[in-house]
Structure formats: structure tokens, C-alpha cells
Scaffold this motif. Structure first.
Motif, PDB file in Angstrom:
ATOM      1  N   ALA A 129      -3.351  -4.293   2.216  1.00 55.30           N
ATOM      2  CA  ALA A 129      -2.539  -3.115   1.901  1.00 55.30           C
ATOM      3  C   ALA A 129      -1.873  -2.520   3.138  1.00 55.30           C
ATOM      4  O   ALA A 129      -1.120  -1.554   3.020  1.00 55.30           O
ATOM      5  CB  ALA A 129      -3.406  -2.048   1.224  1.00 55.30           C
ATOM      6  N   ARG A 148       2.285  -5.292  -2.703  1.00 55.65           N
ATOM      7  CA  ARG A 148       1.881  -3.968  -2.223  1.00 55.65           C
ATOM      8  C   ARG A 148       2.649  -2.933  -3.011  1.00 55.65           C
ATOM      9  O   ARG A 148       3.889  -2.988  -3.097  1.00 55.65           O
ATOM     10  CB  ARG A 148       2.163  -3.803  -0.725  1.00 55.65           C
ATOM     11  CG  ARG A 148       1.995  -2.354  -0.273  1.00 55.65           C
ATOM     12  CD  ARG A 148       2.097  -2.156   1.204  1.00 55.65           C
ATOM     13  NE  ARG A 148       2.319  -0.736   1.519  1.00 55.65           N
ATOM     14  CZ  ARG A 148       2.198  -0.208   2.732  1.00 55.65           C
ATOM     15  NH1 ARG A 148       1.844  -0.976   3.759  1.00 55.65           N
ATOM     16  NH2 ARG A 148       2.420   1.069   2.935  1.00 55.65           N
ATOM     17  N   ALA A 206      -2.936  -3.059  -2.762  1.00 56.67           N
ATOM     18  CA  ALA A 206      -2.522  -4.467  -2.728  1.00 56.67           C
ATOM     19  C   ALA A 206      -3.243  -5.172  -3.869  1.00 56.67           C
ATOM     20  O   ALA A 206      -4.471  -5.046  -4.014  1.00 56.67           O
ATOM     21  CB  ALA A 206      -2.893  -5.105  -1.398  1.00 56.67           C
TER      22      ALA A 206
END
Length: 540
Positions: free
Chosen positions: A42, A223, A183
């Protein structure tokens, strides 16, 4: 001569070390960590073409594998597509999206192969002393010791120890924007396309109705960033999971698609700018010098450009003795570029985030605001365009015969195909970062003739003689064409790829004057000086 000490083994510090090593300057990178990076899907970065080319040039590794080139971009408001962009040509290359730990891994691997780069793990800086002849740094930890260097560059992040030890102020704004980040591995309706969705229809009210951004990564990973309302409300795991499911269901227009949640977090954007970037032999780069990131701008990419700007200037000073005007220009150029981007963001934030009021009733205002915001993500406009050094103290003045091309003086040059001195065809960007000035002659037709037929013809001998006489090492290149340039135009390009100026033909005196200005005025004795490349870090 002592090596350059770089504090911080993140992408900016490693990029600077590799850029210096490419110019035969030894470096020690002080890494306060164990020498490896935690995988955080992420935590990612978007890189435009200049930054991608810089990293690939230094590492010899393509970033397309660990990163993802976007196939396209779309902006949506409620259910309507307000902008759609397809990438795929050199005129508008696709941004590259990559996890930061993947980028750092590529740079670490290249540093491990570089004989002039040494990484000292578990070395946390806690003291810096400098004299006229160099810098001494102290680290604590299992390998705590004293390190002697010629210069020290703090690439040690927002809480920079180097900046604090030099008592440099770091004013700015806190928590300009906040995002919830996730993510996840899933399938979205727009394979490999990035998306900015404002006012999605499934969130019709409340302060968090705002926007969500989706950016693809390799292997089906995405993401997602949700703009959070102002304040410090706690973002719980339950809230994030609810937001993921709500968003995926809204995009699928029905049942929630299968997904695998890989990583989550909260990203808080601060805007800060260090008052000084240089104190004698100590300099700052990256997040140690600036923080930005609102409205789609990318702070890490700017840090890579800091390293590119500083490396050739520091290498020149290391090899041939300090040149104060040249080193000072690093702060003047890069700080001005970052300040311009921060000003643009500060001016646009009330417009793009204010909402309500008269603007709600102005026809087309929402679409215009969406376009401004997309520019930050795509690298266009005031928010996204790469920094230009038009007001640089290194810009030459009072030259005759200057002409305009599509690239303005101080801006990055276009990556055209050129013929090198050995007759091979290369990209102009491939010749950057070697410490040499580049002189590019625009000569239509040379690409179809063997080099031996034109290298001694026309204006080439006179230009070659002028290049040889320059006050710094320069490489002569020939291009069939360059955007906006007529035949026999001569371009002078800095080692970091920014255009100095362009002339209509061969003008030896003006070319020399322009090169001298690029070096900061009266050039140091660069030719014939003894180069010392064998220095390594030592303990005291």
C-alpha cells in the motif's frame, strides 16, 4: 579524497549514491535499518518518464517488471466519464506505478554491484562536524563509529537528523489531506487503467462523499485511496473493510467481486519546505528538504529529481575542488521548483476541496476542477509538470544567435534519437548523468549516411573544435531532428538533461560562454586535474 556520505538508504539516498558512483565518486550510505525493506504494497509511488529513465539508467534494470505502466486514465464524476486518456506513444508516455519497497530493492541490488558504493547497515547518525576540508559524522548502533567524508547529504526523511543537527527550520502545513489506503488483489472493470472517481453515486452525502483513486500494480494488485474528511477521526480496520466492499460493489454495479486484502494504512499529506538546503559541506535532499503530495503530486519523484540535480554538481566539486556558485545553485533551482508546486497546490486546494458556494452553480466548473485534479496525477499543468530552471543562476545571459525550440531553456529536453561519437544510434536520455555537457547538432539526413561521410563535412569540423575547447568535458551528438528546431541548430544540454540554450549554427564564443555559465561562472580547472577515485570510508 574522502567519499561522499549519504544518510538514508531509501530511494533518494540510493539514487544519489548510484548517480555519484556513475561519475567516479565513492559514497558511503549510512542505513539506520538492517539493510532490507519491509514489503508494503500500500506504500507506492507514481513515476513519470524522466524519473523512470533516471532509475533505469543508474540500475541497468527495467522498472516495467516490478512496476506497472498504465494503459490509460479515466476521470469520473458520479456515473459519467469526464476524461479518458490512452497511453502508448512517446508523445505522452504512461506513468509507472511501483511499490516503494520494490523500487528500493532495485536500487539496493544496483548499489551492491557498484564498487564505489558502500552501504553501512544499522548505522544511525547522531553527530556531524564539518571543517573547510571535509565532514566527520558519528553513528551509533552495533557498527557505531566515526566516518570521514568530503560532503554529507541528508536523505533521511521527514524527521531528518541531518536537518535538525544543522538547525534548519522546516515550516509548512500539517495534515493538508488524509487518505485511507488499501492494497488488494481483485478484478476491476478497467484492467490496467488508473481511475479518479469523484462523488461516486453510492456515497451521496456527508463529508466523505469526496473521491476515490484506483491505481493498478502488477499481478492484479490495486492501490485504492479514499479522501478522508478533515480532522483526526480514527480509521478503524472495520471502516476500511466497509469502504473496500462498498467501492468494489459500486464499481461492479451489483455483487461484491472477490478480493484479497494485502495491506492497509492511512496516508497523511504534509506540505513543508526547508529554509536552507545547504550549510557548507552538508546538504539536504528528498523528504528531508521538502514534503508535498496533495492533489496527486508525488513527493518521492521530486526527491529523485533532487538527486539528479545535485549529483553532477557534487561530482564536479569532488573531482576538481569546490565551486560555491555551482553548489549553491542546487538549492536555488530545486527549492524554487518545489516552492512553485507547493504554491500551485495551496492555490488550488480551496477551489478543489471547498465545495458548495457560488462554484456549485457555475456551469462546467465541476468538470474544470476534475481536469485540474487529474493534471496532478498525470504530470500535466501547474500541479504536475516537471520542474523547470528558467530562473536558474546558471542560465547564460547576453548571448547572440540564440533561437527558440519547443523546449524552453531550463526545461528537460525531449528524448530524441541521436548519433554518438562512435557512430552508434542511442537515445539522448542514455547519455545523461555521466558528468559531461551534451552538445547536440540538428542535421537532417545524417541518419541515412555512414558517419564517415558527414563527420568531416559542412559545419561538423568547426563544431567539433568548439566542443573540444569548452571549459568542461562535453560530448558531441547529432540528431536528425528535434521538436521546433531548424536544421543546423545547436543545443547545449546539462548533465541532468535540462536545456541550457540553443543557437542557430556554430558560435564558438557563445557556446563557450554558455558552458561557463552552466558551471557557475568562472569554471574551475577541470581538464588535467588529478582524479582520486580510490577513497573509501575510514574510522577515526
Amino acid at each position: 579524497m574522502d567519499p561522499v556520505i549519504v544518510t538514508g538508504a531509501g530511494p533518494v539516498g540510493l539514487t544519489l549514491a548510484l548517480a555519484l558512483a556513475r561519475q567516479e565518486v565513492p559514497c558511503v550510505v549510512l542505513d539506520e535499518g538492517p539493510g532490507k525493506d519491509e514489503a508494503r504494497p500500500a506504500r507506492t509511488v507514481v513515476l513519470r518518464e524522466d524519473a523512470v529513465a533516471l532509475v533505469e539508467r543508474l540500475t541497468g534494470t527495467s522498472l516495467t517488471g516490478p512496476g506497472c505502466r498504465w494503459a490509460g486514465w479515466r476521470s469520473m464524476r458520479r456515473k459519467q466519464v469526464t476524461r479518458a486518456v490512452e497511453f502508448g506513444d512517446d508523445a505522452d508516455p504512461a506513468p509507472l506505478h511501483i511499490a516503494q519497497h520494490e523500487l528500493t530493492g532495485v536500487l539496493r541490488a544496483a548499489a551492491a554491484r557498484a564498487p564505489l558504493v558502500r552501504i553501512a547497515a544499522d548505522s544511525r547518525l547522531d553527530g556531524v562536524e564539518q571543517e573547510t576540508s571535509g565532514v566527520t559524522a558519528h553513528t551509533r548502533g552495533p557498527s557505531g563509529t566515526w566516518w570521514r567524508g568530503s560532503y554529507l547529504v541528508g536523505c533521511d526523511g521527514p524527521r531528518s537528523t541531518v536537518r535538525k543537527l544543522q538547525d534548519i527550520r522546516f515550516p509548512g502545513r500539517t495534515a493538508v489531506e488524509r487518505y485511507a489506503v488499501a492494497a488488494l488483489r481483485t478484478e476491476l472493470p478497467w484492467p490496467d487503467e488508473a481511475l479518479l472517481h469523484r462523488m461516486p453515486p453510492w456515497r451521496t452525502s456527508g463529508p466523505s462523499a469526496g473521491e476515490v483513486v484506483a491505481r493498478p500494480l502488477p499481478r492484479g494488485v490495486w492501490r485504492l485511496d479514499w479522501l478522508l474528511p478533515a480532522g483526526k477521526d480514527l480509521v478503524t480496520p472495520e471502516l476500511l473493510v466497509d469502504r473496500v466492499r462498498e467501492t468494489l460493489t459500486g464499481w461492479a454495479e451489483g455483487e461484491t467481486p472477490a478480493y484479497e486484502l494485502l495491506d492497509t494504512g492511512v496516508h497523511t499529506v504534509h506540505h513543508r519546505l526547508a529554509r536552507r538546503w545547504r550549510v557548507g559541506r552538508v546538504l539536504l535532499a528528498g523528504d528531508a528538504a521538502h514534503l508535498l503530495g496533495a492533489l496527486g503530486t508525488q513527493g518521492l519523484e521530486e526527491g529523485l529529481l533532487d538527486a539528479d540535480n545535485l549529483a553532477w554538481k557534487l561530482a564536479l566539486a569532488w573531482h576538481h575542488g569546490p565551486h560555491e556558485a555551482l553548489l549553491d545553485s542546487y538549492q536555488q533551482e530545486r527549492r524554487a521548483a518545489i516552492a512553485a508546486r507547493l504554491r500551485a497546490a495551496d492555490q488550488l486546494l480551496p477551489l478543489l476541496r471547498g465545495g458548495g458556494g457560488l462554484r456549485s452553480y457555475v456551469p462546467g466548473s465541476a468538470r474544470g476542477n476534475d481536469a485540474l485534479l487529474a493534471d496532478g496525477h498525470l504530470g500535466h499543468g501547474a500541479l504536475g509538470l516537471p520542474g523547470s530552471y528558467a530562473g536558474s543562476p546558471l542560465a547564460p545571459e547576453g548571448l547572440s544567435g540564440e533561437v527558440s525550440v519547443r523546449t524552453a531553456p531550463g526545461a528537460p529536453v525531449d528524448d530524441v534519437r541521436v548519433t554518438a561519437e562512435d557512430g552508434t544510434f542511442v537515445r539522448l536520455r542514455d547519455r545523461l548523468g555521466r558528468g559531461a555537457l551534451l552538445v547536440v547538432l540538428i542535421a537532417p539526413g545524417t541518419g541515412v549516411w555512414d558517419r564517415k561521410h558527414w563527420v568531416t563535412a559542412g559545419i561538423m569540423p568547426r563544431l567539433a573544435a568548439a566542443v573540444t575547447a569548452l571549459p568542461h568535458r562535453a560530448e558531441l551528438l547529432v540528431a536528425e531532428s528535434y521538436p521546433g528546431a531548424a536544421a543546423h541548430t545547436v543545443l547545449l544540454v546539462r548533465p541532468d538533461g535540462h536545456l541550457v540554450t540553443a543557437f542557430n549554427g556554430v558560435r564558438p564564443a557563445d557556446l563557450y560562454a554558455a558552458a561557463e555559465a552552466t558551471l557557475g561562472g568562472t569554471a574551475p580547472e577541470v581538464e588535467g586535474a588529478t582524479r582520486s577515485t580510490g577513497a573509501a570510508a575510514g574510522s577515526r
